[in-house]
Design a protein around this motif. Sequence first.
Motif, PDB file in Angstrom:
ATOM      1  N   GLY A 203       0.737  -1.194  -0.024  1.00 40.89           N
ATOM      2  CA  GLY A 203       0.038  -0.130  -0.001  1.00 40.89           C
ATOM      3  C   GLY A 203       0.990   1.256   0.143  1.00 40.89           C
ATOM      4  N   CYS A 204       1.953   1.168   0.823  1.00 41.73           N
ATOM      5  CA  CYS A 204       2.714   2.267   0.794  1.00 41.73           C
ATOM      6  C   CYS A 204       3.430   2.553  -0.413  1.00 41.73           C
ATOM      7  N   ASN A 205       3.959   1.512  -1.114  1.00 42.07           N
ATOM      8  CA  ASN A 205       4.634   1.637  -2.264  1.00 42.07           C
ATOM      9  C   ASN A 205       3.673   2.230  -3.532  1.00 42.07           C
ATOM     10  N   ILE A 206       2.566   1.950  -3.358  1.00 45.27           N
ATOM     11  CA  ILE A 206       1.684   2.267  -4.388  1.00 45.27           C
ATOM     12  C   ILE A 206       1.162   3.814  -4.335  1.00 45.27           C
ATOM     13  N   ILE A 207       0.986   4.002  -2.886  1.00 45.29           N
ATOM     14  CA  ILE A 207       0.729   5.532  -2.422  1.00 45.29           C
ATOM     15  C   ILE A 207       1.663   6.170  -3.030  1.00 45.29           C
ATOM     16  N   GLU A 208       3.031   6.037  -2.898  1.00 45.06           N
ATOM     17  CA  GLU A 208       4.172   6.863  -3.276  1.00 45.06           C
ATOM     18  C   GLU A 208       4.201   7.047  -4.830  1.00 45.06           C
ATOM     19  N   GLU A 209       3.839   5.813  -5.459  1.00 53.39           N
ATOM     20  CA  GLU A 209       3.688   5.922  -7.183  1.00 53.39           C
ATOM     21  C   GLU A 209       2.501   6.939  -7.643  1.00 53.39           C
ATOM     22  N   ARG A 210       1.408   6.650  -6.871  1.00 54.75           N
ATOM     23  CA  ARG A 210       0.246   7.241  -7.297  1.00 54.75           C
ATOM     24  C   ARG A 210      -0.449   8.493  -6.639  1.00 54.75           C
ATOM     25  N   ILE A 211       0.067   8.844  -5.447  1.00 50.00           N
ATOM     26  CA  ILE A 211      -0.667   9.723  -4.637  1.00 50.00           C
ATOM     27  C   ILE A 211       0.286  10.825  -4.432  1.00 50.00           C
ATOM     28  N   GLY A 212       1.478  10.530  -3.820  1.00 47.31           N
ATOM     29  CA  GLY A 212       2.406  11.359  -3.606  1.00 47.31           C
ATOM     30  C   GLY A 212       3.784  10.978  -2.817  1.00 47.31           C
ATOM     31  N   VAL A 213       4.732  12.024  -2.418  1.00 46.41           N
ATOM     32  CA  VAL A 213       5.672  11.446  -1.646  1.00 46.41           C
ATOM     33  C   VAL A 213       5.432  11.330  -0.109  1.00 46.41           C
ATOM     34  N   ILE A 214       5.628   9.845   0.336  1.00 45.01           N
ATOM     35  CA  ILE A 214       5.360   9.839   1.833  1.00 45.01           C
ATOM     36  C   ILE A 214       6.574  10.505   2.554  1.00 45.01           C
ATOM     37  N   GLY A 215       5.868  11.521   3.483  1.00 46.53           N
ATOM     38  CA  GLY A 215       7.139  12.363   4.202  1.00 46.53           C
ATOM     39  C   GLY A 215       7.445  11.949   5.455  1.00 46.53           C
ATOM     40  N   GLY A 216       6.495  10.690   5.934  1.00 45.35           N
ATOM     41  CA  GLY A 216       6.680  10.147   7.179  1.00 45.35           C
ATOM     42  C   GLY A 216       5.785   8.874   7.579  1.00 45.35           C
TER      43      GLY A 216
ATOM     44  N   ALA B  67      -0.106  10.424  16.567  1.00 46.25           N
ATOM     45  CA  ALA B  67       0.534  11.171  17.476  1.00 46.25           C
ATOM     46  C   ALA B  67       2.054  10.921  17.414  1.00 46.25           C
ATOM     47  N   GLU B  68       2.374   9.801  17.029  1.00 48.64           N
ATOM     48  CA  GLU B  68       3.962   9.446  16.993  1.00 48.64           C
ATOM     49  C   GLU B  68       4.233  10.443  15.786  1.00 48.64           C
ATOM     50  N   LEU B  69       3.598  10.339  14.394  1.00 50.49           N
ATOM     51  CA  LEU B  69       3.963  11.033  13.381  1.00 50.49           C
ATOM     52  C   LEU B  69       3.734  12.761  13.497  1.00 50.49           C
ATOM     53  N   ALA B  70       2.794  13.023  13.894  1.00 46.64           N
ATOM     54  CA  ALA B  70       2.444  14.454  13.840  1.00 46.64           C
ATOM     55  C   ALA B  70       1.644  15.125  15.131  1.00 46.64           C
ATOM     56  N   PRO B  71       2.252  14.809  16.283  1.00 52.26           N
ATOM     57  CA  PRO B  71       1.464  15.116  17.482  1.00 52.26           C
ATOM     58  C   PRO B  71       0.994  16.507  17.736  1.00 52.26           C
ATOM     59  N   LEU B  72       1.725  17.686  17.146  1.00 52.45           N
ATOM     60  CA  LEU B  72       1.054  18.986  17.177  1.00 52.45           C
ATOM     61  C   LEU B  72      -0.065  19.400  16.298  1.00 52.45           C
ATOM     62  N   VAL B  73      -0.265  18.532  15.181  1.00 51.59           N
ATOM     63  CA  VAL B  73      -1.088  18.767  14.067  1.00 51.59           C
ATOM     64  C   VAL B  73      -2.491  19.263  14.771  1.00 51.59           C
ATOM     65  N   ILE B  74      -3.221  20.306  14.352  1.00 49.77           N
ATOM     66  CA  ILE B  74      -4.374  20.506  15.061  1.00 49.77           C
ATOM     67  C   ILE B  74      -5.599  20.030  14.218  1.00 49.77           C
ATOM     68  N   HIS B  75      -6.461  19.279  15.078  1.00 53.31           N
ATOM     69  CA  HIS B  75      -7.673  18.690  14.435  1.00 53.31           C
ATOM     70  C   HIS B  75      -8.766  20.017  14.099  1.00 53.31           C
ATOM     71  N   PRO B  76      -8.735  19.979  12.791  1.00 54.54           N
ATOM     72  CA  PRO B  76      -9.571  21.362  12.482  1.00 54.54           C
ATOM     73  C   PRO B  76     -11.049  21.214  12.934  1.00 54.54           C
ATOM     74  N   LEU B  77     -11.775  20.464  13.493  1.00 60.20           N
ATOM     75  CA  LEU B  77     -13.076  20.604  14.089  1.00 60.20           C
ATOM     76  C   LEU B  77     -12.855  20.725  15.569  1.00 60.20           C
ATOM     77  N   LYS B  78     -12.031  19.937  16.174  1.00 63.71           N
ATOM     78  CA  LYS B  78     -12.016  20.006  17.682  1.00 63.71           C
ATOM     79  C   LYS B  78     -11.175  21.082  18.041  1.00 63.71           C
ATOM     80  N   GLY B  79     -10.315  21.412  17.070  1.00 60.18           N
ATOM     81  CA  GLY B  79      -9.436  22.717  17.684  1.00 60.18           C
ATOM     82  C   GLY B  79      -8.143  22.488  18.600  1.00 60.18           C
ATOM     83  N   ILE B  80      -7.898  21.138  18.717  1.00 61.53           N
ATOM     84  CA  ILE B  80      -6.842  20.700  19.638  1.00 61.53           C
ATOM     85  C   ILE B  80      -5.895  19.868  18.865  1.00 61.53           C
TER      86      ILE B  80
END
Length: 165
Positions: free
Chosen positions: A22-35, A129-142
């Motif tokens: 799945g990860c390999n095809i995601i990189e081929e068809r969707i975009g660069v996996i940044g993490g 949370a391991e990958l992006a702990p500080l990303v804000i949930h757009p509806l929850k605001g946290i």
Amino acid sequence: MQRVYLGLGSNLGDRSAYLNRGCNIIEERIGVIGGKSSIYETQALGFASKSLFLNMVVAVDTALSAEEVLDIALEIENSCGRHRSQGGYADRTLDIDLLLVDGLILETERLLLPHPRMHERRFVLIPMAELAPLVIHPLKGISIKELLRQCNDEAEVKCWKEKGK
């Protein structure tokens, strides 16, 4: 370019091979996996299964729209042998969920963003949370880290190590 967070899961066959494919095809068809998060093992949610799930989250940088990512994710699942049933949750070779697309809030017949149940599921929040702990949930605001702290889900989520490694 926008950052898309995708949740991947598998509980049939060679689970780790399906996640890798799945990860390999995601990189081929969707975009660069940044993490990529670690891989976690969990019980099935919403249905009884004899097979444990492997779950992970990937961050992908893409120029595609959320709807285009959804279409490709469904094609990837299908190419990995996933057959969606009309009866709800079931065992699967590969499941790909769109969790977040930058700060996008979207509600269409086909797609809800952010994922409507991600904040209730430790098997999503722990790798997120391991990958992006500080990303804000757009509806929850946290942050994702705070969502995990507040999550009432008590399901066991264990870091998975491939045998022999």
